[in-house]
Motif scaffolding. Sequence first.
Motif, PDB file in Angstrom:
ATOM      1  N   ILE A   1      13.173  -9.442  -3.996  1.00  0.00           N
ATOM      2  CA  ILE A   1      12.576 -10.518  -3.212  1.00  0.00           C
ATOM      3  C   ILE A   1      12.538 -10.042  -1.765  1.00  0.00           C
ATOM      4  N   SER A   2      11.347  -9.874  -1.234  1.00  0.00           N
ATOM      5  CA  SER A   2      11.162  -9.391   0.130  1.00  0.00           C
ATOM      6  C   SER A   2      10.271 -10.361   0.893  1.00  0.00           C
ATOM      7  N   LEU A   3      10.469 -10.433   2.207  1.00  0.00           N
ATOM      8  CA  LEU A   3       9.679 -11.328   3.046  1.00  0.00           C
ATOM      9  C   LEU A   3       8.719 -10.524   3.910  1.00  0.00           C
ATOM     10  N   MET A   4       7.462 -10.967   3.942  1.00  0.00           N
ATOM     11  CA  MET A   4       6.430 -10.312   4.747  1.00  0.00           C
ATOM     12  C   MET A   4       5.731 -11.347   5.621  1.00  0.00           C
ATOM     13  N   PRO A   5       5.661 -11.126   6.939  1.00  0.00           N
ATOM     14  CA  PRO A   5       4.876 -12.035   7.773  1.00  0.00           C
ATOM     15  C   PRO A   5       3.432 -12.087   7.269  1.00  0.00           C
ATOM     16  N   ALA A   6       2.876 -13.289   7.172  1.00  0.00           N
ATOM     17  CA  ALA A   6       1.503 -13.419   6.680  1.00  0.00           C
ATOM     18  C   ALA A   6       0.526 -12.636   7.555  1.00  0.00           C
ATOM     19  N   LEU A   7       0.871 -12.445   8.817  1.00  0.00           N
ATOM     20  CA  LEU A   7       0.029 -11.680   9.727  1.00  0.00           C
ATOM     21  C   LEU A   7      -0.210 -10.259   9.214  1.00  0.00           C
ATOM     22  N   LEU A   8       0.763  -9.708   8.475  1.00  0.00           N
ATOM     23  CA  LEU A   8       0.678  -8.330   7.995  1.00  0.00           C
ATOM     24  C   LEU A   8       0.158  -8.222   6.562  1.00  0.00           C
ATOM     25  N   ALA A   9      -0.143  -9.352   5.951  1.00  0.00           N
ATOM     26  CA  ALA A   9      -0.529  -9.364   4.531  1.00  0.00           C
ATOM     27  C   ALA A   9      -2.025  -9.110   4.382  1.00  0.00           C
ATOM     28  N   ASP A  10      -2.438  -7.885   4.650  1.00  0.00           N
ATOM     29  CA  ASP A  10      -3.841  -7.491   4.540  1.00  0.00           C
ATOM     30  C   ASP A  10      -4.040  -6.830   3.178  1.00  0.00           C
ATOM     31  N   PRO A  11      -4.772  -7.460   2.264  1.00  0.00           N
ATOM     32  CA  PRO A  11      -4.915  -6.896   0.916  1.00  0.00           C
ATOM     33  C   PRO A  11      -5.618  -5.548   0.896  1.00  0.00           C
ATOM     34  N   ALA A  12      -6.397  -5.237   1.936  1.00  0.00           N
ATOM     35  CA  ALA A  12      -7.064  -3.944   1.981  1.00  0.00           C
ATOM     36  C   ALA A  12      -6.092  -2.821   2.323  1.00  0.00           C
ATOM     37  N   ILE A  13      -4.936  -3.181   2.875  1.00  0.00           N
ATOM     38  CA  ILE A  13      -3.942  -2.184   3.293  1.00  0.00           C
ATOM     39  C   ILE A  13      -2.706  -2.213   2.411  1.00  0.00           C
ATOM     40  N   VAL A  14      -2.255  -3.413   2.044  1.00  0.00           N
ATOM     41  CA  VAL A  14      -1.029  -3.549   1.252  1.00  0.00           C
ATOM     42  C   VAL A  14      -1.378  -3.385  -0.221  1.00  0.00           C
ATOM     43  N   HIS A  15      -1.359  -2.136  -0.693  1.00  0.00           N
ATOM     44  CA  HIS A  15      -1.750  -1.877  -2.075  1.00  0.00           C
ATOM     45  C   HIS A  15      -0.867  -0.832  -2.746  1.00  0.00           C
ATOM     46  N   ASP A  16       0.291  -0.542  -2.137  1.00  0.00           N
ATOM     47  CA  ASP A  16       1.224   0.396  -2.763  1.00  0.00           C
ATOM     48  C   ASP A  16       2.634   0.105  -2.245  1.00  0.00           C
ATOM     49  N   SER A  17       3.598   0.871  -2.755  1.00  0.00           N
ATOM     50  CA  SER A  17       4.985   0.612  -2.369  1.00  0.00           C
ATOM     51  C   SER A  17       5.219   0.906  -0.902  1.00  0.00           C
ATOM     52  N   ALA A  18       4.632   1.980  -0.376  1.00  0.00           N
ATOM     53  CA  ALA A  18       4.894   2.380   1.008  1.00  0.00           C
ATOM     54  C   ALA A  18       4.466   1.300   1.989  1.00  0.00           C
ATOM     55  N   THR A  19       3.260   0.759   1.832  1.00  0.00           N
ATOM     56  CA  THR A  19       2.790  -0.259   2.768  1.00  0.00           C
ATOM     57  C   THR A  19       3.536  -1.577   2.572  1.00  0.00           C
ATOM     58  N   THR A  20       3.878  -1.890   1.336  1.00  0.00           N
ATOM     59  CA  THR A  20       4.637  -3.115   1.079  1.00  0.00           C
ATOM     60  C   THR A  20       6.005  -3.048   1.737  1.00  0.00           C
ATOM     61  N   TYR A  21       6.709  -1.930   1.563  1.00  0.00           N
ATOM     62  CA  TYR A  21       8.041  -1.792   2.150  1.00  0.00           C
ATOM     63  C   TYR A  21       7.976  -1.731   3.675  1.00  0.00           C
ATOM     64  N   GLU A  22       6.957  -1.088   4.207  1.00  0.00           N
ATOM     65  CA  GLU A  22       6.831  -0.971   5.662  1.00  0.00           C
ATOM     66  C   GLU A  22       6.668  -2.335   6.319  1.00  0.00           C
ATOM     67  N   ARG A  23       5.922  -3.222   5.657  1.00  0.00           N
ATOM     68  CA  ARG A  23       5.554  -4.497   6.272  1.00  0.00           C
ATOM     69  C   ARG A  23       6.453  -5.662   5.861  1.00  0.00           C
ATOM     70  N   SER A  24       7.487  -5.390   5.086  1.00  0.00           N
ATOM     71  CA  SER A  24       8.361  -6.474   4.630  1.00  0.00           C
ATOM     72  C   SER A  24       9.811  -6.072   4.794  1.00  0.00           C
ATOM     73  N   VAL A  25      10.696  -7.037   4.572  1.00  0.00           N
ATOM     74  CA  VAL A  25      12.140  -6.785   4.640  1.00  0.00           C
ATOM     75  C   VAL A  25      12.789  -7.501   3.462  1.00  0.00           C
ATOM     76  N   ALA A  26      13.776  -6.856   2.853  1.00  0.00           N
ATOM     77  CA  ALA A  26      14.487  -7.487   1.737  1.00  0.00           C
ATOM     78  C   ALA A  26      15.128  -8.782   2.203  1.00  0.00           C
ATOM     79  N   LEU A  27      14.995  -9.834   1.408  1.00  0.00           N
ATOM     80  CA  LEU A  27      15.577 -11.121   1.768  1.00  0.00           C
ATOM     81  C   LEU A  27      17.064 -10.987   2.085  1.00  0.00           C
TER      82      LEU A  27
END
Length: 301
Positions: free
Chosen positions: A134-160
Amino acid sequence: MGACERAQLRWGETAVTEIVMSRAAAAVSVVPFTQHAEAVSGADWVWWWVDSTSAYGMLVQAKRLTMNQGRWRFDFGYPSGTGSQRANLRSTAASLDLIPVYALYLGTGEYRNWEPCPDDHRGRRCPSCAKRSISLMPALLADPAIVHDSATTYERSVALEDLWTPTPRRALLIPTLLEQMDPDLVSFLLSPQKGARAVAKSVIDRVLRVRAGQFSAVSPSASSMMDEGGHDQLGPVFPEVPSDAGHWGVPYFKHVLDPLRHVPPDYVLEIEALELDANDLASNMPDDVAGVVIVRLSQNG
């Protein structure tokens, strides 16, 4: 999520959210709104992180990870009524003076094929990967064109589980931005924080790291003024912040830090004091808000 995966069953946002809330209710304050019991998958929850000197407010929506041939996907643009869930999340958060955030349900490490996390990855059974379920990501960073793999998901979020943990890591700041900042804000960004401020710092850190990778010039030095709440100790912790908008077209310092307040709203204090009328609060909340969660944090970390 692990139990469903082992049984080859598909887990969804609503079921996982209910389990998380039921487990958390023993240690935090949870107030569900009964008239929203039929809410669709991904219903929004108000989360307040509170300590003795400050509070930080979020509007949180759940999004599960789906994978297809190694590509990661989150349905951020899911249609809802006349718009999208994403647009509704942002507008509702703005109306409540909260930051819109996604709770990303990433499943188990097995579900993610133990793709390396950035936190001292240890292969299969990696503890940091387990936290990432369970990780939290600011909606500001939730760009579906960019967030499409583990690296971008982990970069833009933090474990709860790591959200409120003080970290010695300094914020990644563009030098021009430093020149525009109040000294108190600079100290906040460059020093480890505890309690509710550690939560806010975890969020702004993610935004600033993405901003540092953008090529757009820093906006002129005019500061965004936040609502003062009638008195310094009732308003935002940082009443003046840079107005830089990056590629988002949004003054992101105000967007992220305005919900960091000296004092939480009255309804939060009433919930903690067990003096709240839940039906009355629900009637004053937007229809897509399913309830309120309050986490009391120690300033000592």
